[in-house]
Design a protein around this motif. Structure first.
Motif, PDB file in Angstrom:
ATOM      1  N   ASP A 128       0.825  -1.209   0.000  1.00  0.00           N
ATOM      2  CA  ASP A 128       0.000   0.000   0.000  1.00  0.00           C
ATOM      3  C   ASP A 128       0.862   1.263   0.000  1.00  0.00           C
ATOM      4  OD1 ASP A 128      -2.239  -1.607   0.015  1.00  0.00           O
ATOM      5  OD2 ASP A 128      -2.467  -1.549   2.202  1.00  0.00           O
ATOM      6  N   LYS A 129       1.965   1.234   0.680  1.00  0.00           N
ATOM      7  CA  LYS A 129       2.856   2.394   0.687  1.00  0.00           C
ATOM      8  C   LYS A 129       3.466   2.621  -0.700  1.00  0.00           C
ATOM      9  CE  LYS A 129       4.153   2.444   5.589  1.00  0.00           C
ATOM     10  NZ  LYS A 129       5.276   2.321   6.559  1.00  0.00           N
ATOM     11  N   LEU A 132       0.845   4.119  -2.865  1.00  0.00           N
ATOM     12  CA  LEU A 132       0.644   5.524  -2.521  1.00  0.00           C
ATOM     13  C   LEU A 132       1.715   6.398  -3.146  1.00  0.00           C
ATOM     14  CD1 LEU A 132      -0.820   7.743  -0.952  1.00  0.00           C
ATOM     15  CD2 LEU A 132       0.620   7.176   1.023  1.00  0.00           C
ATOM     16  N   ASP A 133       2.952   5.933  -3.107  1.00  0.00           N
ATOM     17  CA  ASP A 133       4.021   6.715  -3.721  1.00  0.00           C
ATOM     18  C   ASP A 133       3.756   6.916  -5.220  1.00  0.00           C
ATOM     19  OD1 ASP A 133       5.256   6.858  -1.276  1.00  0.00           O
ATOM     20  OD2 ASP A 133       6.586   5.142  -1.629  1.00  0.00           O
ATOM     21  N   VAL A 163      -5.124   8.935  -4.333  1.00  0.00           N
ATOM     22  CA  VAL A 163      -4.170   9.199  -3.242  1.00  0.00           C
ATOM     23  C   VAL A 163      -4.870   9.139  -1.888  1.00  0.00           C
ATOM     24  CG1 VAL A 163      -2.698  10.972  -2.201  1.00  0.00           C
ATOM     25  CG2 VAL A 163      -2.566  10.515  -4.654  1.00  0.00           C
ATOM     26  N   LEU A 166      -5.678   5.505  -0.974  1.00  0.00           N
ATOM     27  CA  LEU A 166      -4.499   4.749  -0.577  1.00  0.00           C
ATOM     28  C   LEU A 166      -4.007   5.147   0.821  1.00  0.00           C
ATOM     29  CD1 LEU A 166      -2.567   4.580  -3.960  1.00  0.00           C
ATOM     30  CD2 LEU A 166      -3.616   2.677  -2.705  1.00  0.00           C
ATOM     31  N   ARG A 167      -4.169   6.431   1.155  1.00  0.00           N
ATOM     32  CA  ARG A 167      -3.793   6.852   2.514  1.00  0.00           C
ATOM     33  C   ARG A 167      -4.680   6.142   3.557  1.00  0.00           C
ATOM     34  NH1 ARG A 167      -0.310  11.204   2.547  1.00  0.00           N
ATOM     35  NH2 ARG A 167      -0.226  12.440   0.613  1.00  0.00           N
TER      36      ARG A 167
END
Length: 305
Positions: A128-129, A132-133, A163, A166-167
């Motif tokens: 997930d990180k 997000l990037d 975005v 995803l956060r």
């Protein structure tokens, strides 16, 4: 006539001799030694010395009032040790009747499933990180294209929404990681209090469930320990008044047995329950007397051993 005169003369001589015998100590000693008689020993009256007497100054002081009652010992707390996660019981590190401290290891469950769940949750969080990037990079690119009029505005809105989603997904993944870490910690069961271990109800090798109806063991806190007892209602007001004052009420408990050692404690609580005593010939309380119960913490745990 001659015979009467002879008798009178003999009596006069005997009387004279007896008087001389009583008055002359030397003659009396000589006659007693010759005849073999010993005069009676005079009784000597003994005089006892006066008995010693201790004196003290008269003073005024408080006299303690003792109230006696029959009671029973109670544990301060009894905790049913249960598993917080499902799993197989692998190891028991305590014995029945053993004293344990808070934080001591009691049981260990199979941690391999929980380690796998933790690894999976950590992998999902890393994924997930990374997403997000990438979404942040796409959002920045669409903002630049939208300002130049090359990309439609809807693309930028979709990038912003991605975005934000995803956060939120990352926060959920972090919660999943924390939950997996907690489950792994719950696989190790530790003592929540100081106490004495009771019967072990689940042997190693059995499958246990989270918050099952049957506990693995019972842990009883025995230091300090409570003793509940009953007293006549006529003393309840005085006890309540003393309990509110700064001066504590001392309590002495002596278990049954000739070699029992008395324990001391402080009265700290008076229950609001009232019990009516049934009539009994052997009871020292009247049948119509009501009694209230009170309890106090004792300073020793030996009586619950």
């Amino acid at each position: 006539m001659q015979r009467l005169l002879s008798v009178l003369v003999a009596l006069a001589v005997a009387g004279t001799g007896y008087v001389f015998y009583q008055q002359n100590a030397q003659f009396k000693s000589l006659v007693d030694g010759f005849t073999g008689t010993t005069p009676p020993v005079a009784k000597v009256k003994k005089t006892l010395p006066p008995a010693p007497v201790r004196t003290a100054m008269v003073g005024q002081q408080n006299v303690p009032i003792k109230l006696e009652g029959v009671g029973n010992v109670q544990a301060r707390s009894t905790i049913a040790i249960k598993a917080r996660v499902d799993g197989q019981l692998m190891e028991a590190t305590v014995r029945e009747g053993q004293k344990v401290k808070k934080g001591d290891l009691l049981f260990r469950l199979d941690t391999r499933p929980f380690e796998a769940q933790l690894s999976q949750a950590e992998a999902n969080l890393a994924r997930d990180k990374a997403n997000l990037d990438k979404a942040i990079t796409d959002q920045a690119r669409f903002e630049d294209l939208a300002q130049k009029g090359i990309s439609p505005k809807t693309k930028l809105e979709e990038a912003v929404t991605s975005v934000a989603a995803l956060r939120a997904q990352i926060r959920a993944s972090e919660a999943a990681v924390e939950l997996a870490r907690l489950n792994k910690e719950y696989a190790v069961i530790r003592a929540p209090i100081d106490g004495r271990v009771g019967s072990i109800l689940q042997a190693p090798g059995n499958m246990v469930k989270a918050n099952d109806t049957q506990a693995i063991l019972m842990l009883t806190e025995v230091s300090p320990i409570y003793a509940a007892f009953a007293l006549p209602e006529q003393h309840i007001q005085d006890l309540r008044a003393r309990l509110k004052s700064a001066e504590p009420i001392d309590v002495e408990v002596k278990p049954q047995g000739e070699e029992a050692v008395a324990e001391h404690g402080k009265l700290f609580f008076i229950n609001n329950a009232v019990s009516i005593l049934p009539p009994a010939p052997s009871s020292s309380w009247p049948a119509s007397t009501t009694r209230r119960s009170a309890s106090f913490p004792a300073s020793s745990s030996r009586r619950a051993s």
